[in-house]
Design a protein around this motif. Structure first.
Motif, PDB file in Angstrom:
ATOM      1  N   ASN A 116      12.784  25.798   9.579  1.00 24.45           N
ATOM      2  CA  ASN A 116      13.926  24.917   9.828  1.00 24.45           C
ATOM      3  C   ASN A 116      13.503  23.523  10.283  1.00 24.45           C
ATOM      4  O   ASN A 116      14.104  22.931  11.177  1.00 24.45           O
ATOM      5  CB  ASN A 116      14.887  25.547  10.838  1.00 24.45           C
ATOM      6  N   ARG A 117      12.474  23.007   9.624  1.00 26.54           N
ATOM      7  CA  ARG A 117      11.993  21.655   9.889  1.00 26.54           C
ATOM      8  C   ARG A 117      11.700  20.939   8.575  1.00 26.54           C
ATOM      9  O   ARG A 117      11.417  21.576   7.561  1.00 26.54           O
ATOM     10  CB  ARG A 117      10.714  21.686  10.735  1.00 26.54           C
ATOM     11  N   ALA A 118      11.775  19.635   8.616  1.00 27.80           N
ATOM     12  CA  ALA A 118      11.438  18.793   7.465  1.00 27.80           C
ATOM     13  C   ALA A 118      10.155  18.029   7.760  1.00 27.80           C
ATOM     14  O   ALA A 118       9.903  17.639   8.902  1.00 27.80           O
ATOM     15  CB  ALA A 118      12.576  17.827   7.160  1.00 27.80           C
ATOM     16  N   PHE A 119       9.354  17.814   6.724  1.00 24.23           N
ATOM     17  CA  PHE A 119       8.063  17.158   6.898  1.00 24.23           C
ATOM     18  C   PHE A 119       7.856  16.087   5.823  1.00 24.23           C
ATOM     19  O   PHE A 119       8.063  16.348   4.636  1.00 24.23           O
ATOM     20  CB  PHE A 119       6.923  18.179   6.792  1.00 24.23           C
ATOM     21  N   ASP A 120       7.440  14.906   6.252  1.00 22.19           N
ATOM     22  CA  ASP A 120       6.988  13.862   5.336  1.00 22.19           C
ATOM     23  C   ASP A 120       5.497  14.078   5.094  1.00 22.19           C
ATOM     24  O   ASP A 120       4.706  14.116   6.049  1.00 22.19           O
ATOM     25  CB  ASP A 120       7.222  12.479   5.920  1.00 22.19           C
ATOM     26  N   LEU A 121       5.113  14.206   3.837  1.00 22.27           N
ATOM     27  CA  LEU A 121       3.730  14.525   3.481  1.00 22.27           C
ATOM     28  C   LEU A 121       3.061  13.311   2.859  1.00 22.27           C
ATOM     29  O   LEU A 121       3.572  12.730   1.897  1.00 22.27           O
ATOM     30  CB  LEU A 121       3.692  15.685   2.484  1.00 22.27           C
ATOM     31  N   THR A 122       1.901  12.949   3.384  1.00 23.37           N
ATOM     32  CA  THR A 122       1.147  11.813   2.859  1.00 23.37           C
ATOM     33  C   THR A 122      -0.339  12.148   2.795  1.00 23.37           C
ATOM     34  O   THR A 122      -0.788  13.148   3.345  1.00 23.37           O
ATOM     35  CB  THR A 122       1.305  10.565   3.748  1.00 23.37           C
ATOM     36  N   GLY A 123      -1.077  11.269   2.144  1.00 23.94           N
ATOM     37  CA  GLY A 123      -2.525  11.335   2.221  1.00 23.94           C
ATOM     38  C   GLY A 123      -3.005  10.820   3.558  1.00 23.94           C
ATOM     39  O   GLY A 123      -2.217  10.479   4.444  1.00 23.94           O
ATOM     40  N   ASP A 124      -4.331  10.751   3.706  1.00 20.25           N
ATOM     41  CA  ASP A 124      -4.939  10.372   4.979  1.00 20.25           C
ATOM     42  C   ASP A 124      -5.059   8.862   5.158  1.00 20.25           C
ATOM     43  O   ASP A 124      -5.329   8.390   6.257  1.00 20.25           O
ATOM     44  CB  ASP A 124      -6.338  10.996   5.105  1.00 20.25           C
ATOM     45  N   LYS A 168       0.827  -1.200   0.000  1.00 18.83           N
ATOM     46  CA  LYS A 168       0.000   0.000   0.000  1.00 18.83           C
ATOM     47  C   LYS A 168       0.867   1.259   0.000  1.00 18.83           C
ATOM     48  O   LYS A 168       2.007   1.254   0.466  1.00 18.83           O
ATOM     49  CB  LYS A 168      -0.917   0.017   1.223  1.00 18.83           C
ATOM     50  N   GLY A 169       0.272   2.337  -0.505  1.00 20.97           N
ATOM     51  CA  GLY A 169       0.918   3.640  -0.475  1.00 20.97           C
ATOM     52  C   GLY A 169      -0.045   4.702   0.000  1.00 20.97           C
ATOM     53  O   GLY A 169      -1.222   4.694  -0.381  1.00 20.97           O
ATOM     54  N   SER A 170       0.438   5.612   0.811  1.00 16.40           N
ATOM     55  CA  SER A 170      -0.397   6.729   1.277  1.00 16.40           C
ATOM     56  C   SER A 170      -0.277   7.874   0.269  1.00 16.40           C
ATOM     57  O   SER A 170       0.308   8.916   0.551  1.00 16.40           O
ATOM     58  CB  SER A 170       0.033   7.176   2.676  1.00 16.40           C
ATOM     59  N   PHE A 171      -0.852   7.641  -0.920  1.00 11.95           N
ATOM     60  CA  PHE A 171      -0.750   8.590  -2.024  1.00 11.95           C
ATOM     61  C   PHE A 171      -1.242   9.975  -1.600  1.00 11.95           C
ATOM     62  O   PHE A 171      -2.202  10.111  -0.845  1.00 11.95           O
ATOM     63  CB  PHE A 171      -1.582   8.101  -3.211  1.00 11.95           C
ATOM     64  N   ILE A 172      -0.568  10.999  -2.137  1.00 14.17           N
ATOM     65  CA  ILE A 172      -0.935  12.372  -1.791  1.00 14.17           C
ATOM     66  C   ILE A 172      -1.268  13.154  -3.049  1.00 14.17           C
ATOM     67  O   ILE A 172      -0.656  12.968  -4.106  1.00 14.17           O
ATOM     68  CB  ILE A 172       0.198  13.074  -0.999  1.00 14.17           C
TER      69      ILE A 172
END
Length: 276
Positions: free
Chosen positions: A179-187, A155-159
């Motif tokens: 000055n922060r990094a974020f991993d972005l995903t769908g719900d 599975k993938g949390s497609f965005i």
């Protein structure tokens, strides 16, 4: 109001980001590697042409790892250096989820270069885009009604790329999350059989998923014009998808924008005409 440079402004993220920034009253310089038209500036990351002129006088810049190239650190490093020299306040860099897993990877080196530059920065690492289905994977869907990928049942949390743009717009316009990094995903996370069902419902015709081998996929990538090293890179990250690394779900989109990320049931009908 501020002036922002958006590299890759013709892409899925860059075009929506430009729209959002202009809607908020800002001036946007749309960076393009092609001949610049109205509202655009020429920026060629391969040759370095136009970088200084595009960055001069801007308050913030959005950069992305250029598709089709595996030496992202070499291409993006000079842009970061120029931004620092020209007094740009904020740089938001888009790489990809998992880029920080390999400290010797080119994407991670590009991230570190920005993080250590002295600029105010953010790094956003989106998971696989929903928009890939009507761009990169479109040919098989249109001609044979099939999604062919070497991803097994993972599975993938497609965005949705529009949510990535919304995050970038917030980060460029303020320093709350500086000055922060974020991993972005769908719900939620979907396998490709579930994706095929949702596309079938949205398009009114049967779409199915076929698990193929990397060896089967590689000739098609080369025939589509991808350089051999980038084709191998793409197959490598698809292998990580198959191993389950794309399934993780984060709350970053909601935390930053205040809105839930779009679901596949919204994406598919919105782009119905692209599959026609």
């Amino acid at each position: 109001m501020s002036t922002f440079l958006v590299i890759g402004a013709g892409g899925n993220v860059g075009s929506e980001l430009s729209r959002l920034l202009e809607a908020a009253g800002h001036t946007v310089r749309r960076g393009t590697s092609r001949e610049a038209g109205p509202g655009q500036v020429h920026v060629d990351l391969i040759t370095g042409t136009g970088i200084d002129a595009a960055l001069a006088g801007v308050d913030g810049a959005f950069l992305l790892s250029p598709p089709g190239h595996t030496n992202q650190d070499q291409l993006l490093g000079p842009v970061v250096d120029a931004a620092k020299a020209l007094g740009v306040h904020k740089v938001v860099l888009m790489t990809a989820m998992g880029a920080d897993a390999d400290p010797n990877g080119a994407m991670r080196k590009a991230e570190v270069h920005l993080e250590q530059s002295g600029l105010t920065w953010n790094v956003i690492r989106p998971n696989w885009f929903m928009q890939n289905f009507h761009t990169f994977w479109l040919h098989g869907i249109k001609t044979a009604g099939v999604i062919q990928l070497p991803t097994g049942t993972a599975k993938g949390s497609f965005i949705d790329a529009r949510d990535v743009a919304a995050v970038a717009a917030v980060l460029l316009q303020g320093d709350t999350h500086a000055n922060r990094a974020f991993d972005l995903t769908g719900d939620d996370a979907l396998d490709h059989d579930q994706v095929a069902v949702l596309l079938s419902q949205a398009l009114g015709r049967t779409i199915r998923y076929e698990d193929i081998t990397p060896e089967t996929m590689r000739p098609g990538l080369l025939a589509a014009g991808l350089p051999a090293d980038y084709a191998d890179f793409l197959l490598t990250i698809l292998h990580f998808f198959k191993l389950g690394y794309a399934e993780r779900v984060t709350s970053a989109v909601r935390d930053i924008t205040g809105a839930a990320p779009r679901r596949f049931t919204t994406y598919a009908p919105d782009y119905r005409t692209a599959f026609a």
